[in-house]
Design a protein around this motif. Structure first.
Motif, PDB file in Angstrom:
ATOM      1  N   SER A  12       0.927  -1.240   0.060  1.00 15.24           N
ATOM      2  CA  SER A  12      -0.042   0.111  -0.159  1.00 15.24           C
ATOM      3  C   SER A  12       0.776   1.355   0.026  1.00 15.24           C
ATOM      4  O   SER A  12       0.194   2.540  -0.218  1.00 15.24           O
ATOM      5  CB  SER A  12      -0.863   0.003   1.244  1.00 15.24           C
ATOM      6  OG  SER A  12      -0.221   0.077   2.304  1.00 15.24           O
ATOM      7  N   LYS A  13       2.106   1.126   0.035  1.00 14.19           N
ATOM      8  CA  LYS A  13       3.034   2.269   0.070  1.00 14.19           C
ATOM      9  C   LYS A  13       4.215   2.134  -0.688  1.00 14.19           C
ATOM     10  O   LYS A  13       5.124   2.830  -0.989  1.00 14.19           O
ATOM     11  CB  LYS A  13       3.602   2.558   1.367  1.00 14.19           C
ATOM     12  CG  LYS A  13       2.774   3.094   2.676  1.00 14.19           C
ATOM     13  CD  LYS A  13       3.511   3.042   4.034  1.00 14.19           C
ATOM     14  CE  LYS A  13       2.585   3.446   4.995  1.00 14.19           C
ATOM     15  NZ  LYS A  13       3.155   3.676   6.335  1.00 14.19           N
ATOM     16  N   LEU A  14       3.898   1.225  -1.764  1.00 16.79           N
ATOM     17  CA  LEU A  14       4.970   1.140  -2.938  1.00 16.79           C
ATOM     18  C   LEU A  14       4.985   1.846  -4.061  1.00 16.79           C
ATOM     19  O   LEU A  14       3.623   1.919  -4.809  1.00 16.79           O
ATOM     20  CB  LEU A  14       4.711  -0.568  -3.379  1.00 16.79           C
ATOM     21  CG  LEU A  14       5.961  -1.170  -4.201  1.00 16.79           C
ATOM     22  CD1 LEU A  14       7.183  -1.040  -3.267  1.00 16.79           C
ATOM     23  CD2 LEU A  14       5.734  -2.543  -4.337  1.00 16.79           C
ATOM     24  N   LYS A  15       5.695   2.902  -4.121  1.00  9.87           N
ATOM     25  CA  LYS A  15       5.751   3.907  -5.159  1.00  9.87           C
ATOM     26  C   LYS A  15       6.202   3.230  -6.638  1.00  9.87           C
ATOM     27  O   LYS A  15       7.061   2.364  -6.223  1.00  9.87           O
ATOM     28  CB  LYS A  15       6.136   5.314  -4.675  1.00  9.87           C
ATOM     29  CG  LYS A  15       5.294   5.987  -3.703  1.00  9.87           C
ATOM     30  CD  LYS A  15       5.925   7.055  -3.266  1.00  9.87           C
ATOM     31  CE  LYS A  15       4.830   7.795  -2.220  1.00  9.87           C
ATOM     32  NZ  LYS A  15       5.181   8.929  -1.822  1.00  9.87           N
ATOM     33  N   ILE A  16       6.290   4.255  -7.524  1.00  9.90           N
ATOM     34  CA  ILE A  16       7.053   3.760  -8.869  1.00  9.90           C
ATOM     35  C   ILE A  16       8.485   3.767  -8.305  1.00  9.90           C
ATOM     36  O   ILE A  16       9.012   4.860  -7.916  1.00  9.90           O
ATOM     37  CB  ILE A  16       6.836   4.828  -9.962  1.00  9.90           C
ATOM     38  CG1 ILE A  16       5.306   4.503 -10.366  1.00  9.90           C
ATOM     39  CG2 ILE A  16       7.560   4.587 -11.100  1.00  9.90           C
ATOM     40  CD1 ILE A  16       4.973   5.576 -11.105  1.00  9.90           C
ATOM     41  N   GLY A  17       9.316   2.990  -8.726  1.00  9.53           N
ATOM     42  CA  GLY A  17      10.688   2.609  -8.561  1.00  9.53           C
ATOM     43  C   GLY A  17      11.141   1.964  -7.151  1.00  9.53           C
ATOM     44  O   GLY A  17      12.025   1.712  -6.793  1.00  9.53           O
ATOM     45  N   GLY A  18      10.147   1.815  -6.459  1.00  8.83           N
ATOM     46  CA  GLY A  18       9.970   1.122  -5.053  1.00  8.83           C
ATOM     47  C   GLY A  18      10.149  -0.333  -5.244  1.00  8.83           C
ATOM     48  O   GLY A  18       9.674  -0.826  -6.345  1.00  8.83           O
ATOM     49  N   ASN A  19      10.653  -0.764  -4.181  1.00 13.93           N
ATOM     50  CA  ASN A  19      10.618  -2.457  -4.113  1.00 13.93           C
ATOM     51  C   ASN A  19      10.272  -2.960  -2.744  1.00 13.93           C
ATOM     52  O   ASN A  19      10.802  -2.049  -1.750  1.00 13.93           O
ATOM     53  CB  ASN A  19      11.684  -3.162  -4.872  1.00 13.93           C
ATOM     54  CG  ASN A  19      13.109  -2.706  -4.352  1.00 13.93           C
ATOM     55  OD1 ASN A  19      13.169  -3.254  -3.023  1.00 13.93           O
ATOM     56  ND2 ASN A  19      13.885  -2.176  -4.998  1.00 13.93           N
ATOM     57  N   ILE A  20       9.973  -4.134  -2.650  1.00 17.65           N
ATOM     58  CA  ILE A  20      10.000  -4.756  -1.307  1.00 17.65           C
ATOM     59  C   ILE A  20      11.174  -6.039  -1.582  1.00 17.65           C
ATOM     60  O   ILE A  20      10.728  -6.952  -2.235  1.00 17.65           O
ATOM     61  CB  ILE A  20       8.690  -5.165  -0.591  1.00 17.65           C
ATOM     62  CG1 ILE A  20       7.900  -3.895  -0.441  1.00 17.65           C
ATOM     63  CG2 ILE A  20       8.731  -6.007   0.567  1.00 17.65           C
ATOM     64  CD1 ILE A  20       6.280  -4.213  -0.219  1.00 17.65           C
ATOM     65  N   SER A  21      11.979  -5.929  -0.473  1.00 14.95           N
ATOM     66  CA  SER A  21      12.933  -7.211  -0.486  1.00 14.95           C
ATOM     67  C   SER A  21      12.755  -8.193   0.611  1.00 14.95           C
ATOM     68  O   SER A  21      12.159  -7.803   1.712  1.00 14.95           O
ATOM     69  CB  SER A  21      14.282  -6.447  -0.560  1.00 14.95           C
ATOM     70  OG  SER A  21      14.680  -6.099   0.718  1.00 14.95           O
ATOM     71  N   VAL A  22      13.650  -9.172   0.513  1.00 14.00           N
ATOM     72  CA  VAL A  22      13.448 -10.030   1.672  1.00 14.00           C
ATOM     73  C   VAL A  22      14.012  -9.927   2.795  1.00 14.00           C
ATOM     74  O   VAL A  22      13.376 -10.285   3.990  1.00 14.00           O
ATOM     75  CB  VAL A  22      14.660 -11.228   1.300  1.00 14.00           C
ATOM     76  CG1 VAL A  22      14.943 -12.172   2.501  1.00 14.00           C
ATOM     77  CG2 VAL A  22      13.948 -12.353   0.137  1.00 14.00           C
ATOM     78  N   ALA A  23      14.636  -8.669   2.994  1.00 15.12           N
ATOM     79  CA  ALA A  23      15.118  -7.985   4.256  1.00 15.12           C
ATOM     80  C   ALA A  23      14.175  -7.726   5.081  1.00 15.12           C
ATOM     81  O   ALA A  23      13.974  -7.806   6.407  1.00 15.12           O
ATOM     82  CB  ALA A  23      15.943  -6.741   3.940  1.00 15.12           C
ATOM     83  N   SER A  24      12.728  -7.106   4.471  1.00 14.76           N
ATOM     84  CA  SER A  24      11.776  -6.781   5.504  1.00 14.76           C
ATOM     85  C   SER A  24      10.795  -7.697   5.771  1.00 14.76           C
ATOM     86  O   SER A  24      10.020  -7.700   6.604  1.00 14.76           O
ATOM     87  CB  SER A  24      10.968  -5.667   4.564  1.00 14.76           C
ATOM     88  OG  SER A  24      10.428  -6.395   3.408  1.00 14.76           O
ATOM     89  N   ILE A  36      15.223 -17.447   6.008  1.00 17.69           N
ATOM     90  CA  ILE A  36      14.636 -17.240   4.484  1.00 17.69           C
ATOM     91  C   ILE A  36      15.795 -17.685   3.962  1.00 17.69           C
ATOM     92  O   ILE A  36      17.165 -16.989   4.042  1.00 17.69           O
ATOM     93  CB  ILE A  36      14.262 -15.978   4.172  1.00 17.69           C
ATOM     94  CG1 ILE A  36      13.059 -15.592   5.261  1.00 17.69           C
ATOM     95  CG2 ILE A  36      13.675 -15.717   2.802  1.00 17.69           C
ATOM     96  CD1 ILE A  36      12.415 -14.443   4.803  1.00 17.69           C
ATOM     97  N   LEU A  37      15.909 -18.617   2.793  1.00 15.38           N
ATOM     98  CA  LEU A  37      16.896 -19.116   2.230  1.00 15.38           C
ATOM     99  C   LEU A  37      17.202 -18.260   0.916  1.00 15.38           C
ATOM    100  O   LEU A  37      17.643 -18.990  -0.346  1.00 15.38           O
ATOM    101  CB  LEU A  37      16.926 -20.733   1.880  1.00 15.38           C
ATOM    102  CG  LEU A  37      16.549 -21.513   3.265  1.00 15.38           C
ATOM    103  CD1 LEU A  37      16.333 -22.881   2.800  1.00 15.38           C
ATOM    104  CD2 LEU A  37      17.619 -21.361   4.106  1.00 15.38           C
ATOM    105  N   HIS A  38      17.091 -17.070   0.974  1.00 16.96           N
ATOM    106  CA  HIS A  38      17.592 -16.213  -0.134  1.00 16.96           C
ATOM    107  C   HIS A  38      18.211 -15.153   0.402  1.00 16.96           C
ATOM    108  O   HIS A  38      17.987 -14.626   1.686  1.00 16.96           O
ATOM    109  CB  HIS A  38      16.324 -15.739  -0.689  1.00 16.96           C
ATOM    110  CG  HIS A  38      15.242 -16.715  -1.235  1.00 16.96           C
ATOM    111  ND1 HIS A  38      15.218 -17.244  -2.569  1.00 16.96           N
ATOM    112  CD2 HIS A  38      14.152 -17.248  -0.576  1.00 16.96           C
ATOM    113  CE1 HIS A  38      14.215 -18.087  -2.544  1.00 16.96           C
ATOM    114  NE2 HIS A  38      13.562 -18.044  -1.743  1.00 16.96           N
ATOM    115  N   PRO A  39      18.940 -14.584  -0.608  1.00 17.23           N
ATOM    116  CA  PRO A  39      20.048 -13.055   0.006  1.00 17.23           C
ATOM    117  C   PRO A  39      19.049 -12.271   0.456  1.00 17.23           C
ATOM    118  O   PRO A  39      17.751 -11.910  -0.050  1.00 17.23           O
ATOM    119  CB  PRO A  39      20.642 -12.838  -1.192  1.00 17.23           C
ATOM    120  CG  PRO A  39      20.571 -14.047  -2.151  1.00 17.23           C
ATOM    121  CD  PRO A  39      19.601 -14.747  -1.985  1.00 17.23           C
ATOM    122  N   GLU A  40      19.285 -11.297   1.425  1.00 19.42           N
ATOM    123  CA  GLU A  40      18.363 -10.253   2.084  1.00 19.42           C
ATOM    124  C   GLU A  40      18.162  -9.378   0.607  1.00 19.42           C
ATOM    125  O   GLU A  40      16.985  -8.634   1.025  1.00 19.42           O
ATOM    126  CB  GLU A  40      18.999  -9.597   3.154  1.00 19.42           C
ATOM    127  CG  GLU A  40      19.326 -10.300   4.286  1.00 19.42           C
ATOM    128  CD  GLU A  40      19.667  -9.655   5.522  1.00 19.42           C
ATOM    129  OE1 GLU A  40      19.655  -8.520   5.687  1.00 19.42           O
ATOM    130  OE2 GLU A  40      20.296 -10.428   6.560  1.00 19.42           O
TER     131      GLU A  40
END
Length: 199
Positions: free
Chosen positions: A146-158, A166-170
């Motif tokens: 709901s706060k993801l703007k253009i150019g933004g992303n959400i990664s495993v770190a969050s 979690i068996l993926h890089p952060e």
């Protein structure tokens, strides 16, 4: 994590002839690994419907005719190349004090302002592999966009928590919004433009 019960019968003969006869009778040969020795059993093909044909992740309680009950997770499944019938299923037995690896589905929550402004939502990771004790296995990952703007992303770190690994890089991107040709000016920019015009 939600569990599905699969009722089966332990089998003695595991040869090709016996296996073919089972499949012709609508039964699926299965094996549970992880215990003292592999346990071979069979179950009706329809018993796997809620386990296989769903995007959700589940653990399994294998309930045998002799009263034995084993907690497990599905590790591998083989389908017939033409009919898509289930040919074989491998399970891994769960123990309360032993970590297990499992793929957990990701669910997106909310509406991205970046998408409303013309951006493209790219769902990069629909499942994440984790390692955890059976009691700590989540049903799914909730990812709020709901706060993801253009150019933004959400990664495993969050999404990291103490209960599992979690068996993926952060820095692995789970979901992102990229600019597209149809992109419109963001609401904030529109407001600034209107104020400038008024002055």
């Amino acid at each position: 994590m939600k569990s599905i019960t699969i009722k089966g019968s332990e089998r003695e003969s595991v040869g090709k002839k016996a296996t073919k006869a089972l499949r012709n009778a609508g039964k699926v040969p299965c094996v549970i690994y992880g215990g003292e020795k592999p346990l071979h059993f069979t179950a009706e093909e329809k018993a796997f419907k809620d386990l296989v044909y769903t995007p959700n992740a589940h653990t399994v309680v294998v309930e045998l005719e002799n009263g034995t009950k084993l907690d497990a997770v599905m590790q591998d499944i083989q389908f017939h190349p033409v009919t898509d019938a289930i040919l074989h299923v491998d399970f891994y037995q769960l123990f309360p004090d032993k970590e297990v690896t499992m793929d957990i589905p990701v669910k997106l929550l909310g509406s991205s302002p970046g998408v409303r402004n013309g951006g493209r939502l790219l769902f990069r990771k629909r499942k994440l592999s984790i390692k955890a004790l059976p009691a700590n296995l989540p049903d799914f990952f909730n990812v709020d966009i709901s706060k993801l703007k253009i150019g933004g992303n959400i990664s495993v770190a969050s999404l990291l928590k103490d209960e599992f690994t979690i068996l993926h890089p952060e820095n692995t991107v789970v979901v992102q919004v990229k600019a597209s040709r149809n992109m419109v000016v963001a609401d904030e920019d529109e407001e600034e433009t209107e104020e400038a015009a008024a002055e």
